[in-house]
Every structure is written in structure tokens, then in C-alpha cells.
Write a protein that holds these residues in place. Structure first.
Motif, PDB file in Angstrom:
ATOM      1  N   VAL A 246      48.104 -46.610  16.812  1.00 60.11           N
ATOM      2  CA  VAL A 246      46.647 -46.540  17.037  1.00 60.11           C
ATOM      3  C   VAL A 246      46.354 -46.558  18.538  1.00 60.11           C
ATOM      4  N   TYR A 247      47.035 -47.435  19.265  1.00 56.24           N
ATOM      5  CA  TYR A 247      46.881 -47.517  20.722  1.00 56.24           C
ATOM      6  C   TYR A 247      47.252 -46.171  21.366  1.00 56.24           C
ATOM      7  N   VAL A 248      48.381 -45.607  20.941  1.00 52.86           N
ATOM      8  CA  VAL A 248      48.866 -44.353  21.532  1.00 52.86           C
ATOM      9  C   VAL A 248      47.871 -43.217  21.261  1.00 52.86           C
ATOM     10  N   LYS A 249      47.443 -43.086  20.016  1.00 55.14           N
ATOM     11  CA  LYS A 249      46.509 -42.004  19.672  1.00 55.14           C
ATOM     12  C   LYS A 249      45.180 -42.149  20.407  1.00 55.14           C
ATOM     13  N   THR A 282      39.146 -37.065  14.321  1.00 62.35           N
ATOM     14  CA  THR A 282      38.101 -37.571  13.409  1.00 62.35           C
ATOM     15  C   THR A 282      37.516 -38.874  13.933  1.00 62.35           C
ATOM     16  N   PHE A 283      37.913 -39.270  15.165  1.00 63.24           N
ATOM     17  CA  PHE A 283      37.429 -40.538  15.722  1.00 63.24           C
ATOM     18  C   PHE A 283      36.990 -40.311  17.164  1.00 63.24           C
ATOM     19  N   ASP A 284      36.123 -41.183  17.649  1.00 59.98           N
ATOM     20  CA  ASP A 284      35.708 -41.145  19.048  1.00 59.98           C
ATOM     21  C   ASP A 284      36.569 -42.125  19.823  1.00 59.98           C
ATOM     22  N   ASP A 386      39.484 -54.026  15.744  1.00 63.43           N
ATOM     23  CA  ASP A 386      38.386 -53.221  15.199  1.00 63.43           C
ATOM     24  C   ASP A 386      38.863 -52.581  13.896  1.00 63.43           C
ATOM     25  N   ALA A 387      38.619 -53.286  12.793  1.00 62.76           N
ATOM     26  CA  ALA A 387      39.215 -52.906  11.495  1.00 62.76           C
ATOM     27  C   ALA A 387      38.866 -51.474  11.073  1.00 62.76           C
ATOM     28  N   ALA A 388      37.589 -51.108  11.195  1.00 63.99           N
ATOM     29  CA  ALA A 388      37.164 -49.778  10.736  1.00 63.99           C
ATOM     30  C   ALA A 388      37.792 -48.681  11.599  1.00 63.99           C
ATOM     31  N   PHE A 389      37.821 -48.915  12.913  1.00 65.03           N
ATOM     32  CA  PHE A 389      38.393 -47.949  13.846  1.00 65.03           C
ATOM     33  C   PHE A 389      39.883 -47.761  13.562  1.00 65.03           C
ATOM     34  N   VAL A 393      41.890 -44.269  12.586  1.00 66.29           N
ATOM     35  CA  VAL A 393      42.883 -43.704  13.508  1.00 66.29           C
ATOM     36  C   VAL A 393      44.285 -43.694  12.894  1.00 66.29           C
ATOM     37  N   GLU A 394      44.575 -44.687  12.053  1.00 68.35           N
ATOM     38  CA  GLU A 394      45.896 -44.760  11.412  1.00 68.35           C
ATOM     39  C   GLU A 394      46.181 -43.563  10.510  1.00 68.35           C
ATOM     40  N   ARG A 395      45.128 -42.950   9.995  1.00 69.10           N
ATOM     41  CA  ARG A 395      45.334 -41.795   9.103  1.00 69.10           C
ATOM     42  C   ARG A 395      46.033 -40.664   9.857  1.00 69.10           C
TER      43      ARG A 395
END
Length: 624
Positions: A246-249, A282-284, A386-389, A393-395
Motif C-alpha cells: 500500500v505504501y509503495v503504490k 482507483t484511489f487518490d 486509514d482502513a478504507a484507503f 489500494v490493496e486491491r
């Protein structure tokens, strides 16, 4: 020719490396089975090979980190591993130990790791002349120093742009080995800099209690990208080979978008991106939504702000707002509507320590924690999980990278032909022997054909332009169209990989003089072969690496540009007007049995950390 500008991402493992590529990295750096400066992030040769293949499809590069110091009995293993890495197509090695420069090697490109403490133009020029193709600069440099190095050394330059900072000059921290034989130069840093210490002055008085006095904020100089490019940087490096996907992406996508907007605007005349494909997200992305200790621009714009993160070495995260009040078993927080079930919150408690809670439930502006803790009204609240984030991002499909193609379906004597041309000019052609029959209605099925050809699905391609050129309204079964599409793209992948051009460089031994003739332990010479390298370049005195000879209790264990006096607003140079009463030296850091003395070298603006029994003269304040 336009200069290529690169985003270089960390990869803990194969999955992390592929995620970095998908998020827009132009290159990734990864550990092999041994000799990387993060011993918890090693990978098999097979995994590195799989990453190389995936990266090369997008014209992205893979660099393998071999930046520990080496002992004599490891040199042959290291040399053999370099051959294996060359054979699987690795683009470059990132090295610290000069023994590697002395070996008989395949024609693989070598980069000098930041662990080689690259901060002087003359030494960097020496490395370039010795056959190093790229230098990873010390993080402590400012824009002016970078420009000087670029002008004088004329070598490819790489610079860290986001991520955690080592408080020490890289390669020159010996705290870990002096306290327990875990060497940072051997990939096993114990992170003594992140521990809490008491600060005691020369009168024996405790000035500060239980604070993380050597822990500093994380780096973010992403807003300096245009200035850094102007100064000569071609590769922007993200720290974090131990960080999660998640950090890398998040970091890669953030920098990709930032760099692209520069390249499309003012940079388009002179610069271009270093790899192929286009990313969608799909994320900001936002740097404060994944691991961070708060941010600093360090010294890139000289010394001007506090850079310490004294309350805690853990992730601070994203600032949400102040605590308004506690009502019953819930908190009311400014901007509380931003919070979700499962979030982790962080705050500084009344003992000036970092503390945290989990959000069990967030509703109607109220936050119900897993444990109700006493928090003072007005306390700053941060979200460090940030659970939702994280869930978004994990997807796997949160960052997708595709190569642009044009398709042309036409006919030949025996049937039909499909030609795919990609954005880099690679061409793949498939032919289909098939009888030509007109459609039953006599009308064109061109639109139907285009719809089928556009279905690129899970391939790394998009069909951005599709042309169908027939002399008659021929009929083609859907199954045949799909088969041709699949084959043309499979073939295109093979063609792209076959056409990938790896830069090669055969090392030729030189004997031009090294800028110094005497090397102390900070040059980390830990084997006979590195010694031979320096001797060939005119060095006459070489001290052994710290790991092989330290004098327990009396050694200098760190040299750093970070300054505790400056953090205390007691700097006689930069804060003369506000410093008030001078602190009584020597200042001492104490943590249980651990004790260190601080020495301030004001001329080069550096601080040294010495073990407790060390003897040194305190520099008299010649600046008043």
C-alpha cells in the motif's frame, strides 16, 4: 535526444515489485539472496528473474541492491551471484564495497549506493572514471551542491525524494554494531536512532526526558522535482524496501502523477519519461495516508526548519483535527466525518508520548474507540491507519498499467491478417487461413469486429485505435476474431521482450588517483580486495572497517548533519539572536546502560556521536 527522467521504487519482494511497476515506476530496486542492506528483504534468483521479465515488458528496469560491505570469505559467492543476476537480465547492481570493482565481472552496469557516502564532487568524479555509471547521492546535499557535482562529475545522478531518512550520513553509522554487533553496513541495523533518550548537560542536569532525540521526520521533496531535474537528477528514488504494498503504490502513483504533469507542461522540450505504458488508479494518492513520521525537506533548501520527530518513531499519519470533547464513551473530533470503522488514531498524551486507539465505530460525527482513554480537549488527532484507503489500494486493480496499441484487421490471399503496433513501434502480425464469405445480409459487421478486438481484458494492452479494411463485407466468426486477438498480443509480448535493449558496460581497470591518500575506518574497507582497489589508485594508508577493529567504549559511532543544538534553538550560527543562554557541554544522550557524548563541529555544520568513554576537546564558541 530528450533526457529520460525516472521514478525508482523499492520492492520488498516480487509482488511488491510488480505493484510498483503497475503504479507507474520506471525502475525498481530489489534485494537478491544476499548482500543487500536490508537483510529482511532478500529474494530468490527466480523471483528476481520473474520481476525482470515483468518490468522489461514496460521498458522498466530492475536494479539489484548488493550494498553491504563484504568479508574476504564472501567475495567469491558475491562474484558468482553477480553472474547469475547478469544472466537473468538484471539492468544494474547498486554497490558499496569497492571489492566488486576489482572483480572479473560480466558487462553489467554498476551504480554507487548512497551507502558509499557520495557527497564530494571529486570522489564522485573518481567513481565515474573508475567505471560507475550512476551515483546515488547522499541525502544531506542541497540543490547548489547537487548542481556542482553534476557539473564537475558528469555522471548519472539519483536522489531520494520520499520515505524514511537515516539520521546518519549513510554508511557512517556504527551505533548498531557498537551496541550489539549488528552492523548497519551488513544489513542488520538495530535502529538505535529510534530509541528514547534522556538529554543531560555538562552540569549533569537532565534537559529532556525520555524523548526520541535522534528520530527524524520522513522525507518529502516532491515539490522540488523541477529544481532537482534542473540541478542534474535523472532518477527519483523512494525509500522503503521493508514497507508494504500500500505504501509503495501510494508513493509511486503520487510521484508518477506529479512528474507526468511536469513533463507534459514545462519539461516536454527536454525531458521524457523513462518507460512505457499509462497508468490508471482507483484511489487518490496522498503521502500522508500511508506510513510517515511527518515530513521534512531535510537540507535540499539548506537548514531552515526543525527536522526532529521526538515524540515517536512510529507513523504519525494524516492530521484529522483537534479533539473537541469526550461525551460518554465517545469522542467528538474536528473533521470526524473523515473517519471510518477500523481506523487507527494517534495522539501525543500528557506524558509527551505517542499514544493510540482504534475506531470501533464512527457514526453521526462521534468516534467510539476500542478503549476510551483520557485525552485532553484540543489535542491534535492523527489517523495512522486509514482502513478504507488501505482496502481500496490493496486491491490488485487499484493501479493498472497498459501499453497503447493500434490494430489493423485486413485480408490477404488465403484469408485474413491482424497487425498490432504498440506505442514503441513494435509490430506483431498474425494470419488466419479462412475462406472468404460475404455476410448473410450483405452488410458490414465492422462494428461487431471492432467490439471483439477491443476486448483486451487482462492483457497489458489497450487497443486505442482499431481499423478494419476489407474489399467486401466479409464474414468472420467471433471465435476466430478472439483467437487472432489473443495470439497477436501474446506474440507482441514476446517481441517486446526480445527487443528490450539492456545497457551493458564492461569494467576496465584504471589507476587514476583517488582524491585521498589516507582512509580512516569510515571508508568501510573490510576485505583485501577493496584494499587492493584503493592501493592501485594511490592510497597509502587504509584503516580497517569499524566492524573489524572498534575500540569498545571510545569510538565515534555516528556523523550526522542533524543537530540537537539546532533543534533546541541553541545553535550559535543559525540562531544566534534567539539562543539565549548557552548549553553547558558535553551534552550526553542516555538510555538505560547506553550513553553517548555529542560533539558539535560547527564549521562543516555537523554533529558527531561518541561512546561514553571517548575523549575529545569541546570546540570553543568562536562564532560569538
Amino acid at each position: 535526444m530528450k533526457k529520460k527522467i525516472e521514478i525508482l521504487a523499492p520492492a520488498k519482494d516480487l509482488i511488491g515489485g510488480m505493484a510498483a511497476i503497475n503504479s507507474g515506476a520506471d525502475a525498481v530496486y530489489i534485494g537478491a539472496p544476499q548482500f543487500g542492506a536490508r537483510s529482511n528483504a532478500n529474494n530468490s534468483i527466480e523471483d528476481v528473474a520473474a520481476l525482470v521479465k515483468y518490468a522489461h515488458l514496460f521498458n522498466a528496469q530492475v536494479f539489484v541492491v548488493m550494498n553491504t560491505i563484504l568479508y574476504d570469505n564472501e567475495l567469491e559467492t558475491c562474484r558468482q551471484m553477480i553472474y547469475e543476476l547478469y544472466d537473468i537480465g538484471v539492468d544494474a547492481l547498486i554497490i558499496q564495497d569497492m571489492a566488486i570493482m576489482e572483480m572479473e565481472l560480466p558487462p553489467i552496469v554498476l551504480h554507487a549506493s548512497t551507502q558509499a557516502n557520495n557527497r564530494d564532487a571529486d570522489k564522485i568524479k573518481f567513481l565515474k572514471d573508475a567505471g560507475i555509471k550512476r551515483v546515488v547521492l547522499a541525502r544531506e546535499l542541497n540543490l547548489h551542491q547537487i548542481k556542482t557535482i553534476y557539473d564537475e562529475a558528469d555522471v548519472e545522478l539519483e536522489f531520494f525524494v520520499t520515505g524514511a531518512l537515516c539520521v546518519s550520513f549513510s554508511g557512517n553509522c556504527y551505533m548498531s554494531v557498537a551496541n550489539g554487533e549488528r552492523s548497519a553496513n551488513r544489513g542488520s541495523c538495530a535502529q538505535n536512532c529510534r530509541l528514547p533518550y534522556n538529554l543531560i548537560d555538562g552540569n549533569g542536569e537532565t534537559l529532556i526526558k525520555n524523548s526520541h532525540l535522534l528520530s527524524i521526520k520522513d522525507l518529502d521533496i516532491s515539490d522540488q522535482i523541477p529544481n532537482l531535474i534542473e540541478a542534474g537528477i535523472v532518477s527519483f528514488k523512494i525509500e522503503g524496501r521493508l514497507k508494504d504494498v500500500v505504501y509503495v503504490k501510494n508513493n509511486v502513483s503520487y510521484l508518477r502523477q506529479k512528474l507526468d504533469s511536469f513533463l507534459e507542461a514545462e519539461g516536454s522540450e527536454k525531458y521524457t519519461k523513462a518507460s512505457s505504458g499509462k497508468c490508471t488508479y482507483t484511489f487518490d494518492s496522498s503521502l500522508n495516508r500511508t506510513f510517515n513520521r511527518g515530513y521534512t525537506d531535510y537540507f535540499v533548501n539548506d537548514r531552515h526548519n526543525s527536522i526532529g520527530s521526538w515524540e515517536s518513531p512510529k507513523s504519525k499519519g494524516q492530521y484529522i483535527g483537534k479533539l473537541i470533547r469526550t461525551i460518554g464513551n465517545a469522542y467528538e473530533i474536528e473533521n470526524g466525518e473523515l473517519l471510518n470503522n477500523g481506523d487507527g488514531l494517534c495522539f501525543i498524551n500528557e506524558n509527551n508520548e505517542a499514544d493510540g486507539i482504534y475506531v470501533n465505530k464512527a457514526e453521526n460525527g462521534k468516534i467510539y474507540p476500542n478503549v476510551l482513554k483520557e485525552v485532553k480537549d484540543g489535542t491534535f488527532i492523527y489517523r495512522n491507519n486509514d482502513a478504507a484507503f488501505i482496502k481500496i489500494v490493496e486491491r490488485e486493480d487499484s493501479a493498472v498499467r497498459k501499453l497503447s496499441t493500434t490494430l489493423l484487421l485486413t485480408e490477404n490471399e488465403k484469408g485474413f491478417e491482424l497487425i498490432a503496433t504498440d506505442e514503441d513501434g513494435n509490430v506483431s502480425t498474425v494470419t488466419l487461413e479462412h475462406s472468404k464469405e460475404q455476410t448473410k445480409t450483405g452488410e458490414s459487421i465492422e462494428e461487431n469486429i471492432k467490439t471483439q478486438l477491443a476486448k483486451t481484458g487482462f492483457t497489458p494492452y489497450t487497443a486505442d485505435e482499431i481499423n478494419v479494411i476489407f474489399t467486401q463485407n466479409w464474414f468472420l466468426p467471433i471465435s476466430k476474431i478472439n483467437e487472432m486477438r489473443r495470439t497477436v498480443y501474446d506474440q507482441l509480448t514476446e517481441i517486446r521482450l526480445a527487443n528490450y535493449k539492456r545497457e551493458e558496460h564492461q569494467l576496465v581497470k584504471t589507476s587514476h588517483p583517488y582524491p585521498e591518500t589516507k582512509l580512516d575506518f569510515m571508508y568501510n574497507v573490510s576485505n583485501k580486495t577493496a584494499r587492493k582497489f584503493y592501493e592501485r589508485h594511490g592510497v597509502t594508508e587504509i584503516e580497517k572497517a569499524f566492524e573489524l577493529q572498534w575500540d569498545p567504549g571510545k569510538s565515534r559511532v555516528m556523523t550526522t548533519k542533524y543537530c540537537i543544538k539546532y533543534e533546541l534553538k541553541k545553535c550559535p550560527i543559525h540562531q544566534k539572536d534567539i539562543m539565549g543562554v548557552k548549553v553547558k557541554e558535553p551534552l550526553v544522550l542516555k538510555q538505560g546502560e547506553l550513553e553517548y557524548k555529542l560533539k558539535f563541529n560547527c564549521k562543516p555544520c555537523e554533529m558527531e556521536i561518541w561512546e561514553k568513554d571517548a575523549e575529545f576537546e569541546i570546540e570553543e564558541d568562536q562564532f560569538h
